[in-house]
Scaffold this active site. Structure first.
Site, PDB file in Angstrom:
ATOM      1  N   HIS A   9     -17.632  12.033 -14.109  1.00 21.49           N
ATOM      2  CA  HIS A   9     -17.266  12.273 -12.712  1.00 21.49           C
ATOM      3  C   HIS A   9     -15.832  11.843 -12.483  1.00 21.49           C
ATOM      4  O   HIS A   9     -15.329  10.923 -13.126  1.00 21.49           O
ATOM      5  CB  HIS A   9     -18.215  11.539 -11.751  1.00 21.49           C
ATOM      6  CG  HIS A   9     -18.365  10.077 -12.025  1.00 21.49           C
ATOM      7  ND1 HIS A   9     -19.161   9.583 -13.035  1.00 21.49           N
ATOM      8  CD2 HIS A   9     -17.804   8.992 -11.438  1.00 21.49           C
ATOM      9  CE1 HIS A   9     -19.104   8.260 -13.047  1.00 21.49           C
ATOM     10  NE2 HIS A   9     -18.276   7.886 -12.085  1.00 21.49           N
ATOM     11  N   HIS A  29     -22.659  10.021 -16.183  1.00 17.83           N
ATOM     12  CA  HIS A  29     -22.487  11.468 -16.041  1.00 17.83           C
ATOM     13  C   HIS A  29     -21.033  11.631 -15.621  1.00 17.83           C
ATOM     14  O   HIS A  29     -20.626  11.088 -14.579  1.00 17.83           O
ATOM     15  CB  HIS A  29     -23.450  12.016 -14.980  1.00 17.83           C
ATOM     16  CG  HIS A  29     -23.390  13.504 -14.759  1.00 17.83           C
ATOM     17  ND1 HIS A  29     -24.501  14.324 -14.856  1.00 17.83           N
ATOM     18  CD2 HIS A  29     -22.363  14.324 -14.443  1.00 17.83           C
ATOM     19  CE1 HIS A  29     -24.159  15.585 -14.614  1.00 17.83           C
ATOM     20  NE2 HIS A  29     -22.858  15.607 -14.350  1.00 17.83           N
ATOM     21  N   CYS A  79     -27.369  14.209 -12.206  1.00 18.65           N
ATOM     22  CA  CYS A  79     -28.147  15.432 -12.445  1.00 18.65           C
ATOM     23  C   CYS A  79     -29.156  15.641 -11.321  1.00 18.65           C
ATOM     24  O   CYS A  79     -29.368  16.768 -10.861  1.00 18.65           O
ATOM     25  CB  CYS A  79     -28.856  15.377 -13.799  1.00 18.65           C
ATOM     26  SG  CYS A  79     -27.763  15.640 -15.214  1.00 18.65           S
ATOM     27  N   HIS A  98     -24.706  18.211 -17.896  1.00 20.37           N
ATOM     28  CA  HIS A  98     -24.640  16.773 -18.158  1.00 20.37           C
ATOM     29  C   HIS A  98     -23.676  16.492 -19.313  1.00 20.37           C
ATOM     30  O   HIS A  98     -23.908  16.909 -20.451  1.00 20.37           O
ATOM     31  CB  HIS A  98     -26.010  16.187 -18.505  1.00 20.37           C
ATOM     32  CG  HIS A  98     -25.942  14.700 -18.702  1.00 20.37           C
ATOM     33  ND1 HIS A  98     -26.002  13.819 -17.651  1.00 20.37           N
ATOM     34  CD2 HIS A  98     -25.743  13.957 -19.813  1.00 20.37           C
ATOM     35  CE1 HIS A  98     -25.864  12.589 -18.100  1.00 20.37           C
ATOM     36  NE2 HIS A  98     -25.708  12.641 -19.417  1.00 20.37           N
ATOM     37  N   CYS A 107     -30.968  10.982 -15.051  1.00 19.11           N
ATOM     38  CA  CYS A 107     -29.550  10.860 -14.691  1.00 19.11           C
ATOM     39  C   CYS A 107     -29.404  11.049 -13.184  1.00 19.11           C
ATOM     40  O   CYS A 107     -29.784  12.094 -12.641  1.00 19.11           O
ATOM     41  CB  CYS A 107     -28.727  11.899 -15.448  1.00 19.11           C
ATOM     42  SG  CYS A 107     -27.025  12.024 -14.845  1.00 19.11           S
ATOM     43  N   ASN A 144     -13.667   6.929 -14.922  1.00 20.85           N
ATOM     44  CA  ASN A 144     -13.936   5.733 -15.706  1.00 20.85           C
ATOM     45  C   ASN A 144     -14.780   6.129 -16.906  1.00 20.85           C
ATOM     46  O   ASN A 144     -15.749   6.883 -16.770  1.00 20.85           O
ATOM     47  CB  ASN A 144     -14.694   4.701 -14.856  1.00 20.85           C
ATOM     48  CG  ASN A 144     -13.843   4.164 -13.724  1.00 20.85           C
ATOM     49  OD1 ASN A 144     -12.661   3.878 -13.914  1.00 20.85           O
ATOM     50  ND2 ASN A 144     -14.416   4.031 -12.544  1.00 20.85           N
ATOM     51  N   ASP A 193     -18.722   9.734  -2.031  1.00 21.00           N
ATOM     52  CA  ASP A 193     -19.214   8.508  -2.668  1.00 21.00           C
ATOM     53  C   ASP A 193     -20.015   7.691  -1.654  1.00 21.00           C
ATOM     54  O   ASP A 193     -19.633   7.555  -0.493  1.00 21.00           O
ATOM     55  CB  ASP A 193     -18.036   7.685  -3.211  1.00 21.00           C
ATOM     56  CG  ASP A 193     -18.489   6.640  -4.212  1.00 21.00           C
ATOM     57  OD1 ASP A 193     -18.163   6.790  -5.405  1.00 21.00           O
ATOM     58  OD2 ASP A 193     -19.186   5.677  -3.802  1.00 21.00           O
TER      59      ASP A 193
HETATM   60  P1  AMP Z   1     -18.206   4.742 -11.775  1.00 21.02           P
HETATM   61  O1  AMP Z   1     -18.206   3.280 -11.542  1.00 21.02           O
HETATM   62  O2  AMP Z   1     -16.858   5.322 -12.126  1.00 21.02           O
HETATM   63  O3  AMP Z   1     -19.286   5.167 -12.741  1.00 21.02           O
HETATM   64  O4  AMP Z   1     -18.541   5.415 -10.367  1.00 21.02           O
HETATM   65  C1  AMP Z   1     -19.823   5.652  -9.920  1.00 21.02           C
HETATM   66  C2  AMP Z   1     -19.726   5.898  -8.448  1.00 21.02           C
HETATM   67  O5  AMP Z   1     -20.934   6.491  -8.008  1.00 21.02           O
HETATM   68  C3  AMP Z   1     -19.504   4.641  -7.604  1.00 21.02           C
HETATM   69  O6  AMP Z   1     -18.292   4.763  -6.865  1.00 21.02           O
HETATM   70  C4  AMP Z   1     -20.730   4.617  -6.685  1.00 21.02           C
HETATM   71  O7  AMP Z   1     -20.452   4.147  -5.403  1.00 21.02           O
HETATM   72  C5  AMP Z   1     -21.160   6.063  -6.690  1.00 21.02           C
HETATM   73  N1  AMP Z   1     -22.567   6.305  -6.402  1.00 21.02           N
HETATM   74  C6  AMP Z   1     -23.639   5.681  -6.955  1.00 21.02           C
HETATM   75  N2  AMP Z   1     -24.781   6.197  -6.471  1.00 21.02           N
HETATM   76  C7  AMP Z   1     -24.415   7.188  -5.610  1.00 21.02           C
HETATM   77  C8  AMP Z   1     -25.147   8.104  -4.780  1.00 21.02           C
HETATM   78  N3  AMP Z   1     -26.488   8.126  -4.744  1.00 21.02           N
HETATM   79  N4  AMP Z   1     -24.444   8.982  -4.023  1.00 21.02           N
HETATM   80  C9  AMP Z   1     -23.100   8.968  -4.045  1.00 21.02           C
HETATM   81  N5  AMP Z   1     -22.359   8.141  -4.806  1.00 21.02           N
HETATM   82  C10 AMP Z   1     -23.009   7.260  -5.574  1.00 21.02           C
END
Ligand code: AMP
Length: 112
Positions: A98, A96, A6, A45, A3, A85, A29
């Site tokens: 968020h 995970h 995680c 998680h 994950c 989402n 982000d």
């Molecule tokens: P969701 O589409 O709601 O699952 O959001 C996932 C979010 O995680 C997106 O806005 C991505 O830009 C963000 N994301 C993905 N990988 C990383 C990372 N390594 N560090 C920070 N944000 C990330």
């Protein structure tokens, strides 16, 4: 468990951390969609909003206790949006739980 969030919480993958306590981790982000775009995640998680129950809801409560502190530290004096989402139709890409804190400009009224 493989994950991404995680691994970020464990420090195995670098992140731009903005807040941490016993229950909650928050970081910028990697692909911000607004001037301020922070992700707030539980340290346990939990896959998504669908998996919140009486056994783990303390993490959600702690997240929402942290949100005003995180927003204030980010300078979001004029308001902000908190979004999660859940599942395919919502385009959840990281499985995970968020919460996106988004702000720093006037956001569109339409959310879907
Ligand atoms: P969701 O589409 O709601 O699952 O959001 C996932 C979010 O995680 C997106 O806005 C991505 O830009 C963000 N994301 C993905 N990988 C990383 C990372 N390594 N560090 C920070 N944000 C990330």
């Amino acid at each position: 468990m493989d994950c991404l969030f995680c691994k970020i919480i464990a420090g195995e993958i670098p992140s731009s951390k903005v807040y941490e306590d016993e229950y909650v981790f928050a970081f910028n982000d990697i692909a911000p969609q607004t001037p301020v775009h922070i992700l707030v995640v539980p340290k346990e998680h939990i896959c998504c909003a669908d998996a919140i129950d009486a056994d783990n809801s303390v993490y959600v409560a702690k997240i929402f206790e942290a949100v005003p502190k995180i927003a204030a530290a980010a300078g979001l004096k004029n308001g902000y949006r908190v979004i999660t989402n859940c599942g395919e139709d919502a385009c959840q890409s990281v499985k995970h739980l968020h919460f996106h804190i988004m702000g720093g400009r006037k956001l569109p009224e339409n959310m879907g």
